[in-house]
Structure formats: structure tokens, C-alpha cells
Design a protein around this motif. Structure first.
Motif, PDB file in Angstrom:
ATOM      1  N   TRP A  76       0.742   1.966   1.498  1.00 49.28           N
ATOM      2  CA  TRP A  76       0.051   0.677   1.443  1.00 49.28           C
ATOM      3  C   TRP A  76       0.864  -0.425   2.094  1.00 49.28           C
ATOM      4  CZ3 TRP A  76      -4.845   0.393   1.361  1.00 49.28           C
ATOM      5  CH2 TRP A  76      -5.586   1.403   0.763  1.00 49.28           C
ATOM      6  N   TRP A 154      -9.239  -5.336   2.966  1.00 50.34           N
ATOM      7  CA  TRP A 154      -8.237  -5.744   1.983  1.00 50.34           C
ATOM      8  C   TRP A 154      -7.187  -6.594   2.655  1.00 50.34           C
ATOM      9  CZ3 TRP A 154      -6.303  -1.286  -1.675  1.00 50.34           C
ATOM     10  CH2 TRP A 154      -7.217  -1.113  -2.710  1.00 50.34           C
ATOM     11  N   HIS A 158      -4.427  -7.889  -1.779  1.00 45.96           N
ATOM     12  CA  HIS A 158      -5.160  -6.771  -2.382  1.00 45.96           C
ATOM     13  C   HIS A 158      -4.296  -5.511  -2.401  1.00 45.96           C
ATOM     14  CE1 HIS A 158      -8.986  -8.993  -1.469  1.00 45.96           C
ATOM     15  NE2 HIS A 158      -9.322  -8.430  -2.611  1.00 45.96           N
ATOM     16  N   SER A 161      -1.579  -5.742  -4.942  1.00 52.84           N
ATOM     17  CA  SER A 161      -2.157  -5.576  -6.284  1.00 52.84           C
ATOM     18  C   SER A 161      -2.470  -4.110  -6.554  1.00 52.84           C
ATOM     19  CB  SER A 161      -3.428  -6.419  -6.425  1.00 52.84           C
ATOM     20  OG  SER A 161      -3.110  -7.783  -6.328  1.00 52.84           O
ATOM     21  N   HIS A 162      -2.930  -3.411  -5.532  1.00 52.16           N
ATOM     22  CA  HIS A 162      -3.212  -1.982  -5.678  1.00 52.16           C
ATOM     23  C   HIS A 162      -1.917  -1.205  -5.954  1.00 52.16           C
ATOM     24  CE1 HIS A 162      -5.364   1.765  -5.226  1.00 52.16           C
ATOM     25  NE2 HIS A 162      -4.467   2.164  -4.345  1.00 52.16           N
ATOM     26  N   GLU A 166      -1.379   1.138  -9.167  1.00 57.20           N
ATOM     27  CA  GLU A 166      -0.981   2.551  -9.060  1.00 57.20           C
ATOM     28  C   GLU A 166       0.301   2.810  -9.846  1.00 57.20           C
ATOM     29  OE1 GLU A 166      -1.746   5.551  -7.152  1.00 57.20           O
ATOM     30  OE2 GLU A 166      -3.755   4.722  -7.008  1.00 57.20           O
TER      31      GLU A 166
END
Length: 188
Positions: A76, A154, A158, A161-162, A166
Motif C-alpha cells: 500500500w 483512494w 485512505h 487508514s487501510h 489491516e
């Protein structure tokens, strides 16, 4: 203006006089640090063999969770930097049957707890450095996947935050696995 000066100015714009990120950036870093600590705490004092044990009906192991969380975070962060998540080209064909074949939970012979924790430290340092400077509004389309609505974008915010979600979710999984292994708990 030199590259060094412009980078320093950018970091200074998001930090207080002490050089620490403030506001939203400080909250992101504090929350990530808390959940990383909880995950790391679940593997304290374990042998490599215990970290690879499957104490529940799930295929999850503590070492596998640690590997997954590190690789998920790295992926990410790549998305934030490039708009691409490595390996996401296969997400559109995901099914429950193919989920068992995912490499990010699969341990190699060299995946010792020491190496996995060192990798996690490297990934965390990279993420933390990015949080201090990235434009939190930079956004990219998400990869095609059954769990993302088509056409969704995203932002860096975002994606960060993900990463937090996780890490927190898998920290909870890890706590259950550890308690099942030997009764040790992270919290409570």
C-alpha cells in the motif's frame, strides 16, 4: 533551491519546531505505532517453530501474519507512491479457493522470526518517513478486485487508514493465536 532544501522545507511544513509530525500525521503515526507494537508483542519470546504453528482450525500462523502485514503495508505504500499495488493484477480473479494460495502468508525456509521482524521494521520506517511528507490527498484508482467498487479511487490518507486497519485486524488474529499456543495475551 536545492533538492535537500526543498525536502527539508516540505518536512518542516508538516512538523512542529521539534521536528515531529503534528496534527493528522501525528495521529496516523501514533496509531500505526500502537498496532505494530501489539502485533510485535504477540510474538515475544517465541521460537521459530512456535511462530510457525497452526494452533487453530485456521491456516494462520503468527509468523505468516507478521509476513502478511509487512508485505501488505509495503504494497500500500507502493500504491501511495506509484498508484500500483504489486500483485494486484490477479485480484480481479480472486475466489475463496484461490485465497489459500496467497504467497504473503506462506513462509519460506528463510522466514525466521528475526528476519520477519527486521523486515517489518524496514517497512515501518519507510511508511513513517512517507507519512511525514506525502500529500495525503494524492489519489489513484484502486486495482480491480471483487471487494472494491468499480471506479473507486483512494487517496494516500485512505491507503494509510487501510494499513492501520489491516495491522489492527491481524494483531487481533495474532493475539488469539498466541493465547491458543501458550495462554499469553497482548491485552487484558
Amino acid at each position: 533551491m536545492s533538492d535537500t532544501t526543498s525536502a527539508t522545507t516540505l518536512v518542516d511544513a508538516f512538523t512542529d519546531a521539534g521536528g515531529e509530525p503534528t496534527g493528522e500525521r501525528a495521529v496516523l503515526l501514533e496509531t500505526l505505532a500502537k498496532h505494530r507494537m501489539l502485533l510485535r508483542y504477540t510474538v515475544r519470546g517465541l521460537s521459530d517453530d512456535d511462530a510457525r504453528r497452526r494452533p487453530t482450525a485456521s491456516a494462520l500462523t503468527l509468523a505468516g501474519l507478521l509476513k502478511h502485514v509487512a508485505e501488505c503495508e509495503a504494497g500500500w505504500v507502493d500504491f501511495i507512491l506509484t498508484g500500483v499495488v504489486a500483485g494486484s493484477e490477479s485480484w480481479a480473479e480472486w475466489s475463496p479457493d484461490t485465497d489459500a494460495e496467497r504467497d504473503d502468508f506462506t513462509l519460506d525456509d528463510g522466514d525466521t522470526l528475526e528476519r520477519l521482524l527486521a523486515r517489518y521494521d524496514e517497512v515501518a520506517a519507510r511508511t513513517d518517513a512517507l507519512v511525514a511528507t506525502v500529500d495525503l490527498d494524492v489519489a489513484y484508482p484502486l486495482p480491480d478486485a471483487p471487494w472494491f467498487p468499480a471506479g473507486t479511487r483512494w487517496s494516500a490518507r485512505h491507503a494509510l487508514s487501510h494499513i492501520i486497519g489491516e495491522t489492527a485486524q491481524h494483531s487481533g488474529h495474532a493475539d488469539i493465536l498466541r493465547e491458543t499456543l501458550d495462554g499469553q495475551k497482548s491485552m487484558g
